[in-house]
Design a protein around this motif. Structure first.
Motif, PDB file in Angstrom:
ATOM      1  N   LYS A   1       0.856  -1.178   0.000  1.00  0.00           N
ATOM      2  CA  LYS A   1       0.000   0.000   0.000  1.00  0.00           C
ATOM      3  C   LYS A   1       0.893   1.229   0.000  1.00  0.00           C
TER       4      LYS A   1
ATOM      5  N   THR B   1      -2.403   8.732 -11.556  1.00  0.00           N
ATOM      6  CA  THR B   1      -3.551   7.834 -11.563  1.00  0.00           C
ATOM      7  C   THR B   1      -3.526   6.897 -12.760  1.00  0.00           C
TER       8      THR B   1
ATOM      9  N   ASN C   1      -0.519   4.315 -12.821  1.00  0.00           N
ATOM     10  CA  ASN C   1      -0.548   3.253 -11.826  1.00  0.00           C
ATOM     11  C   ASN C   1      -1.366   2.062 -12.278  1.00  0.00           C
TER      12      ASN C   1
ATOM     13  N   LYS D   1      -7.681   1.598  -5.249  1.00  0.00           N
ATOM     14  CA  LYS D   1      -7.101   2.893  -4.910  1.00  0.00           C
ATOM     15  C   LYS D   1      -8.226   3.829  -4.462  1.00  0.00           C
TER      16      LYS D   1
ATOM     17  N   TYR E   1      -2.836   3.734  -2.991  1.00  0.00           N
ATOM     18  CA  TYR E   1      -2.917   2.700  -4.026  1.00  0.00           C
ATOM     19  C   TYR E   1      -2.521   1.389  -3.365  1.00  0.00           C
ATOM     20  N   LYS E   2      -3.305   0.306  -3.595  1.00  0.00           N
ATOM     21  CA  LYS E   2      -3.052  -0.945  -2.897  1.00  0.00           C
ATOM     22  C   LYS E   2      -3.097  -2.120  -3.872  1.00  0.00           C
TER      23      LYS E   2
END
Length: 345
Positions: free
Chosen positions: A286, A294, A297, A329, A334-335
């Motif tokens: 994370k 954005t 990613n 996210k 972000y994960k």
């Protein structure tokens, strides 16, 4: 090669088949002799020998006829199976009927014809089933070899990719904070030693991969410095027999550090966790990320990386239907969560 040897190879196939046919013909003699006696044929023993040889030759003739056609088959043709099955059924029923009801002088002819059809159909069926099985096995071996070659290629591409990204980071530091270079170069040497020399196999001990992750985390901690807020939850005691595909997790970790540095916040937050239980491995990362990141990613975005495309292909090939990758996210974090089925040595 003599004509006899050529016939033995083409008509009878391997020598083993010929010897098995001799044994099989001997075993057929007793029931055929009993059958011949039941239908009232004179000199039944001689006829039984002739019928046994005739039946075995019919089986090999059926195999021989099917050789060329069956060579390219990868699945059993339904029409052929239906025809061969009907011939075998018809011949068997007719022989049973023939044994119960004698038909006088026509007995011999009406006995040999169904025996010939039965032998031809049985031989053809055996040959086609055998050929299809061999072709499927060869295709499976060829696909496995191709997949293995592709996996090694994907794996070999990771080291240059990692080195390229790391050298870019080091170049930036050489201009702004060159005092960090000596310890970073030592860490880089350890990381490259593992990625170049220790990961030639398709699977490596999970403990070795975790040591590699810890080295990389320490490398990033030195590089980023006090701006980094790092939390780790990496399992200490890992079964030595638990295996994992090498350099599979590093891609997600590398991307977490890469994209977290673009946040507008004063601090970079990264959390890394790896746990094992029962027959699963759960790895989560994370990190914070900037709004401008954005799109980059996205796991499907080529510009974000070759590494993510590479790891997705390896997951599909090494963990088919045994992995689950979740990406989420929100406005700030972000994960990535990856669950794998445990492999054992």
């Amino acid at each position: 090669m003599s004509m006899n040897a050529s016939m033995n190879k083409s008509f009878f196939g391997k020598n083993l088949y010929f010897y098995l046919a001799v044994i099989g013909g001997g075993l057929l003699f007793a029931p055929i002799d009993a059958y011949v006696s039941s239908v009232g044929i004179h000199a039944d023993e001689a006829v039984a020998v002739a019928v046994s040889v005739f039946f075995v030759l019919a089986v090999f003739a059926g195999r021989y006829i099917m050789q060329v056609w069956s060579a390219s088959l990868n699945s059993l043709p339904k029409v052929f199976l239906a025809v061969a099955g009907l011939l075998i059924l018809f011949s068997g029923v007719w022989l049973f009927f023939h044994a119960r009801f004698s038909l006088g002088r026509r007995t011999g002819i009406l006995f040999f014809v169904p025996m010939m059809l039965l032998g031809l159909a049985a031989g053809a069926l055996v040959k086609v089933v055998h050929a299809v099985t061999e072709n499927q096995l060869l295709a499976a071996k060829s696909e496995a070899a191709q997949n293995k070659s592709e996996l090694h290629l994907l794996q070999s591409q990771l080291s240059p990719h990692f080195l390229f990204n790391t050298l870019n980071n080091l170049y930036g530091l050489s201009l702004t904070d060159h005092q960090k270079l000596p310890p970073l170069l030592l860490k880089l040497a350890e990381l490259l030693r593992y990625s170049v020399y220790d990961v030639s196999a398709l699977y490596v001990p999970l403990a070795s991969e975790m040591a590699y992750l810890r080295n990389y985390i320490e490398f990033e901690r030195i590089r980023i410095g006090e701006k980094l807020v790092l939390t780790t939850d990496l399992e200490d005691m890992v079964d030595a027999e638990v295996m994992i595909a090498p350099m599979l997790l590093i891609v997600f970790l590398e991307n977490a550090f890469k994209h977290s540095k673009n946040t507008a916040d004063q601090q970079i937050f990264v959390h890394v966790s790896l746990k094992t239980w029962e027959n699963s491995i759960l790895f989560t990362v994370k990190n914070t990320y900037g709004n401008e990141e954005t799109s980059s990613n996205s796991l499907d975005d080529r510009s974000s990386g070759f590494g993510l495309h590479n790891v997705n292909k390896r997951l599909e090939m090494l963990y088919p239907d045994t992995h689950e990758l979740q990406v989420s996210k929100d406005e700030k974090f972000y994960k990535v969560a990856l669950q794998l089925k445990t492999q054992y040595e």
